[in-house]
Write a protein that holds these residues in place. Structure first.
Motif, PDB file in Angstrom:
ATOM      1  N   LEU A   4       0.925  -1.350  -0.028  1.00 54.71           N
ATOM      2  CA  LEU A   4       0.039   0.038   0.004  1.00 54.71           C
ATOM      3  C   LEU A   4       0.784   1.035   0.051  1.00 54.71           C
ATOM      4  O   LEU A   4       1.844   1.240   0.441  1.00 54.71           O
ATOM      5  N   THR A   5       0.293   2.369  -0.606  1.00 54.60           N
ATOM      6  CA  THR A   5       0.963   3.604  -0.510  1.00 54.60           C
ATOM      7  C   THR A   5       0.004   4.528   0.049  1.00 54.60           C
ATOM      8  O   THR A   5      -1.543   4.239   0.085  1.00 54.60           O
ATOM      9  N   TYR A   6       0.627   5.702   0.696  1.00 50.96           N
ATOM     10  CA  TYR A   6      -0.083   6.410   1.715  1.00 50.96           C
ATOM     11  C   TYR A   6       0.180   8.013   1.254  1.00 50.96           C
ATOM     12  O   TYR A   6       1.410   8.319   1.099  1.00 50.96           O
ATOM     13  N   ARG A   7      -0.667   8.647   0.538  1.00 54.52           N
ATOM     14  CA  ARG A   7      -0.733   9.667  -0.218  1.00 54.52           C
ATOM     15  C   ARG A   7      -1.317  11.116   0.411  1.00 54.52           C
ATOM     16  O   ARG A   7      -2.423  10.760   0.807  1.00 54.52           O
ATOM     17  N   GLY A   8      -0.706  12.278   0.552  1.00 55.74           N
ATOM     18  CA  GLY A   8      -1.374  13.614   0.708  1.00 55.74           C
ATOM     19  C   GLY A   8      -2.308  14.019  -0.297  1.00 55.74           C
ATOM     20  O   GLY A   8      -3.062  15.124   0.288  1.00 55.74           O
ATOM     21  N   ALA A   9      -2.607  13.463  -1.054  1.00 53.59           N
ATOM     22  CA  ALA A   9      -3.406  14.066  -2.482  1.00 53.59           C
ATOM     23  C   ALA A   9      -3.751  12.885  -3.259  1.00 53.59           C
ATOM     24  O   ALA A   9      -3.058  11.685  -3.281  1.00 53.59           O
ATOM     25  N   PRO A  10      -4.790  12.962  -4.104  1.00 58.56           N
ATOM     26  CA  PRO A  10      -5.139  11.728  -5.265  1.00 58.56           C
ATOM     27  C   PRO A  10      -4.174  11.674  -6.266  1.00 58.56           C
ATOM     28  O   PRO A  10      -3.607  12.541  -6.498  1.00 58.56           O
ATOM     29  N   LEU A  11      -3.965  10.317  -6.441  1.00 58.02           N
ATOM     30  CA  LEU A  11      -2.984   9.903  -7.520  1.00 58.02           C
ATOM     31  C   LEU A  11      -3.931   9.965  -9.016  1.00 58.02           C
ATOM     32  O   LEU A  11      -4.622   9.086  -9.058  1.00 58.02           O
ATOM     33  N   ASP A  12      -3.369  10.859  -9.794  1.00 55.59           N
ATOM     34  CA  ASP A  12      -3.970  11.019 -11.023  1.00 55.59           C
ATOM     35  C   ASP A  12      -4.034   9.674 -11.892  1.00 55.59           C
ATOM     36  O   ASP A  12      -3.052   9.106 -12.007  1.00 55.59           O
ATOM     37  N   GLY A  13      -5.027   9.304 -12.269  1.00 55.06           N
ATOM     38  CA  GLY A  13      -5.070   8.080 -13.312  1.00 55.06           C
ATOM     39  C   GLY A  13      -5.184   6.780 -12.410  1.00 55.06           C
ATOM     40  O   GLY A  13      -5.161   5.726 -13.190  1.00 55.06           O
ATOM     41  N   GLU A  15      -7.615   5.951 -10.031  1.00 49.97           N
ATOM     42  CA  GLU A  15      -8.649   5.606  -9.441  1.00 49.97           C
ATOM     43  C   GLU A  15      -9.302   4.118  -9.094  1.00 49.97           C
ATOM     44  O   GLU A  15      -9.783   3.832  -8.164  1.00 49.97           O
ATOM     45  N   ASP A  16      -8.923   3.592  -9.852  1.00 53.88           N
ATOM     46  CA  ASP A  16      -9.138   2.014  -9.849  1.00 53.88           C
ATOM     47  C   ASP A  16      -8.263   1.349  -8.868  1.00 53.88           C
ATOM     48  O   ASP A  16      -8.736  -0.116  -8.325  1.00 53.88           O
ATOM     49  N   ALA A  17      -7.145   1.917  -8.496  1.00 46.66           N
ATOM     50  CA  ALA A  17      -6.497   1.172  -7.559  1.00 46.66           C
ATOM     51  C   ALA A  17      -6.767   1.914  -5.967  1.00 46.66           C
ATOM     52  O   ALA A  17      -5.952   1.366  -5.102  1.00 46.66           O
ATOM     53  N   LEU A  18      -7.448   2.782  -5.953  1.00 49.13           N
ATOM     54  CA  LEU A  18      -7.686   3.428  -4.661  1.00 49.13           C
ATOM     55  C   LEU A  18      -8.231   2.360  -3.601  1.00 49.13           C
ATOM     56  O   LEU A  18      -9.367   1.828  -3.871  1.00 49.13           O
ATOM     57  N   VAL A  19      -7.678   2.174  -2.535  1.00 49.57           N
ATOM     58  CA  VAL A  19      -8.208   1.318  -1.653  1.00 49.57           C
ATOM     59  C   VAL A  19      -9.119   1.979  -0.647  1.00 49.57           C
ATOM     60  O   VAL A  19     -10.301   1.337  -0.196  1.00 49.57           O
ATOM     61  N   CYS A  20      -8.632   3.078   0.005  1.00 47.23           N
ATOM     62  CA  CYS A  20      -9.765   3.729   0.701  1.00 47.23           C
ATOM     63  C   CYS A  20      -9.246   5.163   0.961  1.00 47.23           C
ATOM     64  O   CYS A  20      -7.853   5.485   0.683  1.00 47.23           O
ATOM     65  N   THR A  21      -9.882   6.127   1.435  1.00 49.64           N
ATOM     66  CA  THR A  21      -9.345   7.323   2.102  1.00 49.64           C
ATOM     67  C   THR A  21      -9.579   7.293   3.677  1.00 49.64           C
ATOM     68  O   THR A  21     -10.553   6.646   4.084  1.00 49.64           O
ATOM     69  N   MET A  22      -8.936   8.242   4.190  1.00 48.67           N
ATOM     70  CA  MET A  22      -9.015   8.241   5.778  1.00 48.67           C
ATOM     71  C   MET A  22      -8.466   9.502   6.057  1.00 48.67           C
ATOM     72  O   MET A  22      -7.857  10.252   5.313  1.00 48.67           O
ATOM     73  N   ASP A  23      -8.890   9.742   7.313  1.00 48.97           N
ATOM     74  CA  ASP A  23      -8.397  11.200   7.967  1.00 48.97           C
ATOM     75  C   ASP A  23      -7.337  10.999   9.098  1.00 48.97           C
ATOM     76  O   ASP A  23      -7.624  10.364  10.057  1.00 48.97           O
ATOM     77  N   TRP A  31      -5.060   9.302   1.023  1.00 48.81           N
ATOM     78  CA  TRP A  31      -5.521   8.450  -0.037  1.00 48.81           C
ATOM     79  C   TRP A  31      -4.560   7.231   0.063  1.00 48.81           C
ATOM     80  O   TRP A  31      -3.444   7.409  -0.008  1.00 48.81           O
ATOM     81  N   ILE A  32      -5.055   6.028   0.174  1.00 48.98           N
ATOM     82  CA  ILE A  32      -4.371   5.055   0.227  1.00 48.98           C
ATOM     83  C   ILE A  32      -4.746   4.234  -1.010  1.00 48.98           C
ATOM     84  O   ILE A  32      -5.752   3.663  -1.364  1.00 48.98           O
ATOM     85  N   ALA A  37       0.235   0.160  -8.426  1.00 49.47           N
ATOM     86  CA  ALA A  37      -0.264   1.319  -9.367  1.00 49.47           C
ATOM     87  C   ALA A  37       0.057   2.546  -9.237  1.00 49.47           C
ATOM     88  O   ALA A  37       0.104   3.671  -9.814  1.00 49.47           O
ATOM     89  N   ASP A  38       1.111   2.857  -8.198  1.00 48.35           N
ATOM     90  CA  ASP A  38       1.766   3.904  -7.647  1.00 48.35           C
ATOM     91  C   ASP A  38       3.161   4.130  -8.076  1.00 48.35           C
ATOM     92  O   ASP A  38       3.978   3.089  -7.531  1.00 48.35           O
ATOM     93  N   PRO A  39       3.538   4.787  -9.045  1.00 49.42           N
ATOM     94  CA  PRO A  39       5.008   4.830  -9.337  1.00 49.42           C
ATOM     95  C   PRO A  39       5.899   4.999  -8.271  1.00 49.42           C
ATOM     96  O   PRO A  39       7.191   4.541  -8.214  1.00 49.42           O
ATOM     97  N   VAL A  40       5.562   5.998  -7.116  1.00 53.57           N
ATOM     98  CA  VAL A  40       6.473   6.075  -6.055  1.00 53.57           C
ATOM     99  C   VAL A  40       6.624   4.792  -5.142  1.00 53.57           C
ATOM    100  O   VAL A  40       7.861   4.549  -4.778  1.00 53.57           O
ATOM    101  N   GLY A  41       5.506   4.180  -4.942  1.00 51.68           N
ATOM    102  CA  GLY A  41       5.566   2.960  -4.128  1.00 51.68           C
ATOM    103  C   GLY A  41       6.270   1.703  -5.065  1.00 51.68           C
ATOM    104  O   GLY A  41       7.195   0.992  -4.301  1.00 51.68           O
ATOM    105  N   VAL A  42       6.323   1.733  -6.372  1.00 57.48           N
ATOM    106  CA  VAL A  42       7.028   0.730  -6.986  1.00 57.48           C
ATOM    107  C   VAL A  42       8.383   1.111  -6.959  1.00 57.48           C
ATOM    108  O   VAL A  42       9.442   0.388  -6.936  1.00 57.48           O
ATOM    109  N   ARG A  43       8.785   2.151  -7.138  1.00 55.62           N
ATOM    110  CA  ARG A  43      10.218   2.959  -6.863  1.00 55.62           C
ATOM    111  C   ARG A  43      10.690   2.473  -5.651  1.00 55.62           C
ATOM    112  O   ARG A  43      11.772   1.860  -5.562  1.00 55.62           O
ATOM    113  N   ALA A  44       9.991   2.574  -4.725  1.00 58.05           N
ATOM    114  CA  ALA A  44      10.308   2.242  -3.099  1.00 58.05           C
ATOM    115  C   ALA A  44      10.626   0.799  -3.133  1.00 58.05           C
ATOM    116  O   ALA A  44      11.521   0.290  -2.727  1.00 58.05           O
ATOM    117  N   LEU A  45       9.673   0.041  -3.761  1.00 57.68           N
ATOM    118  CA  LEU A  45      10.131  -1.543  -3.588  1.00 57.68           C
ATOM    119  C   LEU A  45      11.369  -1.985  -4.537  1.00 57.68           C
ATOM    120  O   LEU A  45      12.029  -2.602  -3.940  1.00 57.68           O
TER     121      LEU A  45
END
Length: 143
Positions: A4-13, A15-23, A31-32, A37-45
């Motif tokens: 999972l990736t944890y973002r401070g803003a929606p990731l454009d394009g 939407e199908d990979a959005l697991v949930c939102t939380m506060d 946005w989780i 599907a997240d280039p930042v998460g894939v690069r970290a892995l």
């Protein structure tokens, strides 16, 4: 497994990979996403795999100071510390019965979704152990 990736803003394009939102109580809306599907998460892995990375430390603020906790899962990348990791701007993920294969430009990253399923371990690997799984198993590969 679902990285999972944890973002401070929606990731454009993605939407199908959005697991949930939380506060978050301090940071506000988060946005989780399925990290495949997240280039930042894939690069970290990919960085963990290619540079011999390990699991993150677990620090807990007990109210009377920071305490270290023992991780319940141990992971180790097979790569070499300091190895170069290319930039990853876009990813395309294709789900299979046991794994997700991610086209990340110069790299192909495979994330094992079902730990018991078969996975070709070609390339550098991320292997893990946990209670009841003492023999390291392949969790992801990078080629």
């Amino acid at each position: 497994q679902v990285p999972l990736t944890y973002r401070g803003a929606p990731l454009d394009g993605a939407e199908d990979a959005l697991v949930c939102t939380m506060d978050h109580s301090v940071l506000g809306p988060r946005w989780i996403y399925d990290g495949c599907a997240d280039p930042v998460g894939v690069r970290a892995l990919a960085t963990a795999v290619l540079t011999g990375g390990q699991e993150a430390g677990l620090d807990y603020d007990s109210g009377s100071g920071i305490e270290k906790r023992q991780p319940t899962v141990r992971v180790t990348g097979s790569g070499t510390p300091g190895a170069a990791v290319p930039a990853i701007d876009t990813v395309t993920a294709v789900d299979g019965p046991n794994a997700t294969v991610i086209d990340a430009g110069a790299l192909t990253v495979t994330v094992r979704r079902r730990v018991g399923g078969l996975l070709d371990a070609t390339g550098e690997t991320l292997r893990g152990t946990w209670r009841g799984q003492d023999e390291p198993v392949v969790l992801a590969t990078v080629r």
